[in-house]
Design a protein around this motif. Sequence first.
Motif, PDB file in Angstrom:
ATOM      1  N   MET A   1      35.713  48.600  38.780  1.00 16.25           N
ATOM      2  CA  MET A   1      36.226  47.373  38.816  1.00 16.25           C
ATOM      3  C   MET A   1      37.775  46.928  39.169  1.00 16.25           C
ATOM      4  SD  MET A   1      35.507  44.215  36.507  1.00 16.25           S
ATOM      5  CE  MET A   1      34.922  45.053  34.813  1.00 16.25           C
ATOM      6  N   SER A   2      38.005  46.317  40.081  1.00 11.51           N
ATOM      7  CA  SER A   2      39.390  45.959  40.436  1.00 11.51           C
ATOM      8  C   SER A   2      40.277  45.356  39.358  1.00 11.51           C
ATOM      9  CB  SER A   2      39.557  44.962  41.731  1.00 11.51           C
ATOM     10  OG  SER A   2      38.933  43.762  41.068  1.00 11.51           O
ATOM     11  N   ILE A   3      41.638  45.702  39.401  1.00 11.92           N
ATOM     12  CA  ILE A   3      42.503  45.163  38.321  1.00 11.92           C
ATOM     13  C   ILE A   3      42.381  43.627  38.250  1.00 11.92           C
ATOM     14  CG2 ILE A   3      44.932  44.587  37.974  1.00 11.92           C
ATOM     15  CD1 ILE A   3      45.540  47.373  39.170  1.00 11.92           C
ATOM     16  N   GLU A   4      41.902  42.749  39.377  1.00  9.78           N
ATOM     17  CA  GLU A   4      41.949  41.368  39.448  1.00  9.78           C
ATOM     18  C   GLU A   4      40.579  40.992  38.816  1.00  9.78           C
ATOM     19  OE1 GLU A   4      41.371  40.010  43.419  1.00  9.78           O
ATOM     20  OE2 GLU A   4      41.269  37.883  42.719  1.00  9.78           O
ATOM     21  N   ALA A   5      39.756  41.790  39.157  1.00  8.95           N
ATOM     22  CA  ALA A   5      38.252  41.458  38.340  1.00  8.95           C
ATOM     23  C   ALA A   5      38.274  41.832  36.752  1.00  8.95           C
ATOM     24  CB  ALA A   5      37.108  42.270  38.768  1.00  8.95           C
ATOM     25  N   ARG A   6      38.918  42.889  36.487  1.00  8.50           N
ATOM     26  CA  ARG A   6      39.332  42.999  35.119  1.00  8.50           C
ATOM     27  C   ARG A   6      40.098  41.968  34.133  1.00  8.50           C
ATOM     28  NH1 ARG A   6      39.013  48.832  35.897  1.00  8.50           N
ATOM     29  NH2 ARG A   6      41.427  48.826  36.382  1.00  8.50           N
ATOM     30  N   PHE A   7      41.115  41.583  34.760  1.00  7.92           N
ATOM     31  CA  PHE A   7      42.183  40.488  34.508  1.00  7.92           C
ATOM     32  C   PHE A   7      41.406  39.212  34.251  1.00  7.92           C
ATOM     33  CE2 PHE A   7      44.612  36.522  35.515  1.00  7.92           C
ATOM     34  CZ  PHE A   7      45.417  36.760  34.446  1.00  7.92           C
ATOM     35  N   HIS A   8      40.419  38.776  35.214  1.00  7.35           N
ATOM     36  CA  HIS A   8      39.758  37.585  35.091  1.00  7.35           C
ATOM     37  C   HIS A   8      38.801  37.671  33.809  1.00  7.35           C
ATOM     38  CE1 HIS A   8      41.699  35.241  38.169  1.00  7.35           C
ATOM     39  NE2 HIS A   8      41.546  36.325  39.107  1.00  7.35           N
TER      40      HIS A   8
END
Length: 221
Positions: A1-8
């Motif tokens: 998972m990307s940082i962006e996906a994990r952040f959301h």
Amino acid sequence: MSIEARFHEIRDRIPDGVSLVAVTKTRTPDEIMELLRCGHRRLGESKVQELLSKYEALPSDIEWHLIGHLQSNKVKHIAPFISLIHSVDSLKLLKAINKEGKKNNRIIPCLLQLHIAQEESKYGFSPEEVRQVLEDPTYLAMEYVAVKGLMGMATFTTDHARIRKEFSELRHFFETLKSDVFAGDPAFCELSMGMSDDFEIGIAEGSTMVRVGSAIFGDRQ
Ligand SMILES: *Cc1c(COP(=O)(O)O)cnc(C)c1O
């Protein structure tokens, strides 16, 4: 998972009214830029040196939080810009923060760190020590520190009942101080508790601020 996906994914699990401090220790500027592109601006670092190099390398609109142990002689480096120091653990350190706040003509927001875990740790006050500090004439005369609340780290364990109990005790102490020493002052309002593995327990127990690193950026080396 990307940082962006994990952040959301993490963001969605944090209710309105609870602040997220994204913990960026050991992360590269590129990784942090990926998070900044999501619009997030509240970042936490453990070490002064690492915080300073990132402060210089990254955009100027970041709200920087110091979450790790701070030596009195290093306060001067962060005093001009730090948004919140979560890890105040001695009167000596408060004195240094007050002195550097005065030099920079800014009131520096701080949290007092409580030692709530079962593990041995050099850092963090006991509740009695917090009360002593808050009654100390030296503290009472300080004009350049603002004690905004408390911070604590639970025991590193999979025993959720244990974590819940430690957070609950900290919350109770926070409420007690708020009503007696702070006489209901709305400026005493922050309870920083919860990290990647226990932030939901922290929130359930009344946290107003969670410090999340690896759940956003992946495991640290
Ligand atoms: C590293 C650190 C965190 C974040 O830890 P994660 O488990 O990566 O979320 C939070 N608070 C403090 C004080 C830390 O040192």
